[in-house]
Design a protein around this motif. Structure first.
Motif, PDB file in Angstrom:
ATOM      1  N   LEU B 308      29.959  38.986  38.176  1.00  0.00           N
ATOM      2  CA  LEU B 308      31.254  39.301  38.773  1.00  0.00           C
ATOM      3  C   LEU B 308      31.314  38.902  40.245  1.00  0.00           C
ATOM      4  O   LEU B 308      32.403  38.747  40.799  1.00  0.00           O
ATOM      5  N   GLY B 311      31.596  34.945  39.615  1.00  0.00           N
ATOM      6  CA  GLY B 311      32.517  34.511  38.564  1.00  0.00           C
ATOM      7  C   GLY B 311      31.860  33.607  37.532  1.00  0.00           C
ATOM      8  O   GLY B 311      32.509  33.111  36.623  1.00  0.00           O
ATOM      9  N   ILE B 393      39.335  37.279  39.181  1.00  0.00           N
ATOM     10  CA  ILE B 393      38.172  37.586  38.349  1.00  0.00           C
ATOM     11  C   ILE B 393      38.564  38.211  37.012  1.00  0.00           C
ATOM     12  O   ILE B 393      37.754  38.310  36.088  1.00  0.00           O
TER      13      ILE B 393
END
Lengths: 295, 487
Positions: B308, B311, B393
């Motif tokens: 995260l 990405g 995201i």
């Protein structure tokens, strides 16, 4: 034979260098090849084999004095196809070398036909000889016999599938020789006599004779085989094979007979048959079962 | 004077020798045994062994790394004249191996192939293709823990000479054309590359000049595509005999390698080295099972891990069809999302962090998938604080919903927004409604019929956790997707 041996050794040279493997692009060093072959993992196979022979018979015929167009000239050579079947045992000592043995029931069959001249005696209506001349006739023969073959070979594995066998073959007589002879007159005025004592009344245009004789001699030959294994599963394979058997010992002793087929018109001649032999080209398929030791 | 210098050199060499215990494995045989590969949970050891002059792949299974007996893999894999040298992704579902004269067509000589695990058996064999393989010898594969980078050896022209180490990466279009790694290669044979699960620690074997003799093990590291100058592993790993296939065991101080040094059972044998002098970075193993929430059946499902922070999609793997297990290796110090998808089920998404660690450890994350027709799932969508604008995201998750809706055209869903307990009730209800609307808007813009999507804002009225900790509040801030039953 020399050509076959040359091909055999060329293949041996080409394939006996170390094969690549998943660790090394050039494979295992030659010095390690036999040292590391694991006896714990040695492999042998047993199985069945069926195939066909292409038999090539030949003998050298000499007439003394020379006699042209004898019908017996056709027996200088003969060819034919016959089946065989048997079992085999195969064992690899190293990755490259091994031993192979076959026990087979081997039928041999060959023949030939050709034309020649024979004495022709014609008779008048009273049964008296009216003419003696040479007439054209056809002579056909077929010989059939069988052996029990014991074949012992050195085996060379070029790859895990492609192999060659070379070694002695022993032909042990397993039957009599049955010879079927057919003589046909090609002259409409000439006939054969079924009963030489009553020729006028036993005339036939075709005479069939079967002769049975002993197959006396055990023969020794050399066999050369090329084969390729196709694995059906991990332990079962089919292996088509091409064989050549060159016989080192003759089929029979040198034989001399009197050829009197033209005695009335020409003369009788002493016919000698020498170097009587039969070599074989064979095509077969073997069904093999690998039996391996554990790791 | 000369004699003193000689003694000094001998003493110096002695003090530099590493105190490493080298022990042969019980599975060694009189033939070659090499290319050890230890899988996830350290429960399976794959080796390549010579049997009747041919090389085959074998596996040994053990719960405590006490390798005793070997089983030969099936004919799908082992149909070549020579087969072996395996690399398997951490999820245990995808294998790359080498084979010479395999039943599956190759490009000439030894090639690299892939296999998939289906119902416990390795099958579905495919040649890796022209980007990897060549008409020359291509073998010794090793693959990173994310399954995206493949290293192998090849003796094709274009390297530094003889066999060299090559690298290829996997893209959506397939493997890239393999290239030699110049700094690692030499004019001699460079074989058996191995990349540890940290995707940085690298080993290989080479018979270049300057070693202990024969093939030696060399160590290097790679980071962001830059490789360190390789260093000889030295004694006692290396000897005047040949050493190959140095395999570093994850989160341990041990390694396996192959050697034909004297004292073995003959030919190449596999040894265990303790401690491993070329330690990898600690990694975190995320393991778990995917099951049917209602029946409890084990499921094979696509499991996707995304970093995260960057990405980047770290890995796409499949849980085992038989035992539902999956396994992924992650580098500590980042935040990740995990999703699981399977046809006929509602997908599952969650996020988690992995703290930095020097030891390495395992995290267990079991996933329960709900059959389509009912159920709800938490969506991994992110908003700025006090805003209802979707962060970039969130796009992978939103695309996942779009695919799900397209695959199930008869389904309708309800998007339910929730907030934590901070702020005014009415404000939170409005914010949660607007966040749900944002998700709906994205779906409609991507072709989903808006009559199939309801939105509801619950504000803080339906918390998952009643505690007032930051962790609980983070759990409560969510958008859920609920299947609306057909009737």
């Amino acid at each position: 034979m020399k050509a076959y041996l040359l091909l055999f050794f060329l293949l041996l040279f080409y394939f006996s260098s170390a094969q690549e493997d998943v660790l090394r692009p050039k494979g295992k060093p030659q010095s390690e090849l036999t040292n590391t072959y694991s006896k714990d993992a040695s492999k042998f196979s047993i199985g069945f084999e069926v195939g066909g022979n292409y038999n090539m018979f030949s003998q050298d015929l000499t007439w003394n004095p020379p006699l042209e167009n004898s019908i017996f000239a056709v027996t200088e050579s003969g060819s034919g196809i016959s089946p065989y079947f048997g079992v085999f045992f195969d064992m690899d000592f190293t990755q490259i070398f091994g031993f192979h043995a076959k026990l087979q029931y081997n039928t041999i069959s060959y023949g030939n036909s050709g034309e020649g001249f024979v004495d022709c005696t014609t008779f008048d209506e009273f049964g008296f000889i009216s003419d003696i001349r040479l007439a054209n006739s056809e002579f056909e023969y077929q010989e059939n016999y069988s052996y029990l073959n014991l074949e012992l070979y050195a085996k060379i594995n070029f790859t895990n599938e492609f192999f060659a066998l070379f070694g002695p073959t022993i032909y042990i007589p397993a039957s009599d020789v049955e010879s079927e002879i057919t003589q046909r007159s090609l002259d409409s005025e000439c006939f054969f006599f079924e009963d030489p004592n009553d020729p006028a009344n036993t005339q036939v245009s075709e005479l069939n004779t079967t002769i049975t004789d002993d197959l006396e001699y055990t023969r020794i030959g050399l066999g050369l085989t090329l084969g390729y294994k196709f694995y059906i599963n991990e332990n079962v394979y089919l292996a088509p094979q091409l064989h050549y058997h060159y016989m080192l010992t003759a089929l029979n002793e040198n034989t001399t007979i009197v050829d009197d087929t033209q005695a009335l018109n020409v003369y009788s001649s002493q016919l000698t048959a020498e170097n009587i032999t039969a070599n074989h080209l064979r095509l077969s398929v073997a069904l093999g079962f690998d039996i391996m030791g554990g790791m | 004077m000369k004699k003193l210098i000689l003694l000094f050199i001998i003493a110096a060499l002695s003090t530099n020798a590493q105190n490493i215990e080298i022990v042969p494995l019980e599975t060694n045989s009189a033939g070659d045994d090499f290319a050890p590969f230890l899988t996830r949970n350290k429960s399976e050891l794959y080796i390549t062994a010579e049997k009747s002059g041919r090389q085959y792949l074998f596996v040994s299974k053990s719960g405590d790394m006490n390798w005793q007996s070997l089983s030969q893999l099936g004919r799908d894999v082992n149909s070549g004249t020579q087969n072996g040298s395996v690399a398997i992704t951490p999820d245990g579902q995808y294998m790359v191996f080498a084979a010479y004269e395999h039943d599956e067509d190759g490009f000439g000589r030894t090639d690299l192939y892939s296999a998939r695990k289906v119902d416990g058996e390795w099958t579905d064999i495919e040649n890796l293709g022209v980007a990897i393989n060549s008409p020359y010898w291509d073998s010794n594969p090793t693959i990173t823990s994310d399954g995206r980078t493949l290293y192998f050896s090849s003796d094709r022209p274009g390297g530094k000479g003889n066999a060299d180490i090559y690298v290829s990466t996997r893209t959506r279009e397939g493997w890239t054309k393999a290239k030699p790694i110049a700094i690692l290669n030499s004019p001699e044979d460079d074989l058996t590359p191995h990349i540890a699960y940290d995707n940085e620690t690298f080993t290989f074997a080479s018979n270049r000049a300057g070693g202990e003799g024969g093939f030696d093990i060399y160590f290097s590291r790679v980071k962001n595509g830059v490789y360190e100058q390789p260093q000889n592993a030295g004694s006692p790993i290396n000897t005047s005999a040949n050493e190959y296939s140095y395999f570093i065991i994850t989160n341990s101080d041990q390694a396996y390698f192959s050697s034909d040094r004297t004292g073995g059972k003959g030919a190449l044998d596999i040894y265990q080295a303790t401690p491993n002098p070329h330690e990898p970075n600690a990694i975190v193993n995320v393991i778990g099972t995917v099951t049917d929430e209602l029946s409890g059946d084990m499921l094979g499902a696509d499991v996707i891990i995304t970093n995260l922070n960057t990405g980047e999609e770290i890995g796409v793997m499949r849980s085992d069809d038989e035992d539902g297990e999956y396994n992924v290796v992650l580098i500590p110090g980042d935040e990740y999302s995990l999703t699981a998808e399977r046809e006929g089920y509602l997908f599952h998404s969650e996020r988690f962090s992995i703290e930095n660690t020097e030891e390495g450890y395992d995290i267990r994350k079991d996933i329960k998938l709900t059959p389509i027709g009912s159920g709800r799932t938490n969506l991994l969508v992110f908003f700025d604080f006090d805003k209802f604008t979707l962060q970039d995201i969130s796009i992978p998750e939103l695309q996942r919903i779009v695919r799900f809706m397209n695959k199930n055209p008869d389904l309708s869903i309800s998007l339910e927004g929730h907030t934590d307990d901070r702020g005014d009730d009415a404000y939170n209800k409005n914010l949660s409604q607007q966040r749900a609307n944002s998700v709906k808007e994205y779906l409609v813009e991507n072709g989903i019929d808006d009559t199939r999507i309801k939105t509801v804002g619950y504000g803080e009225s339906k918390p998952l956790m009643n505690e007032q900790t930051e962790e609980a509040r983070a759990m409560n801030r969510r958008v859920e997707m609920v299947i609306i039953p057909a009737n």
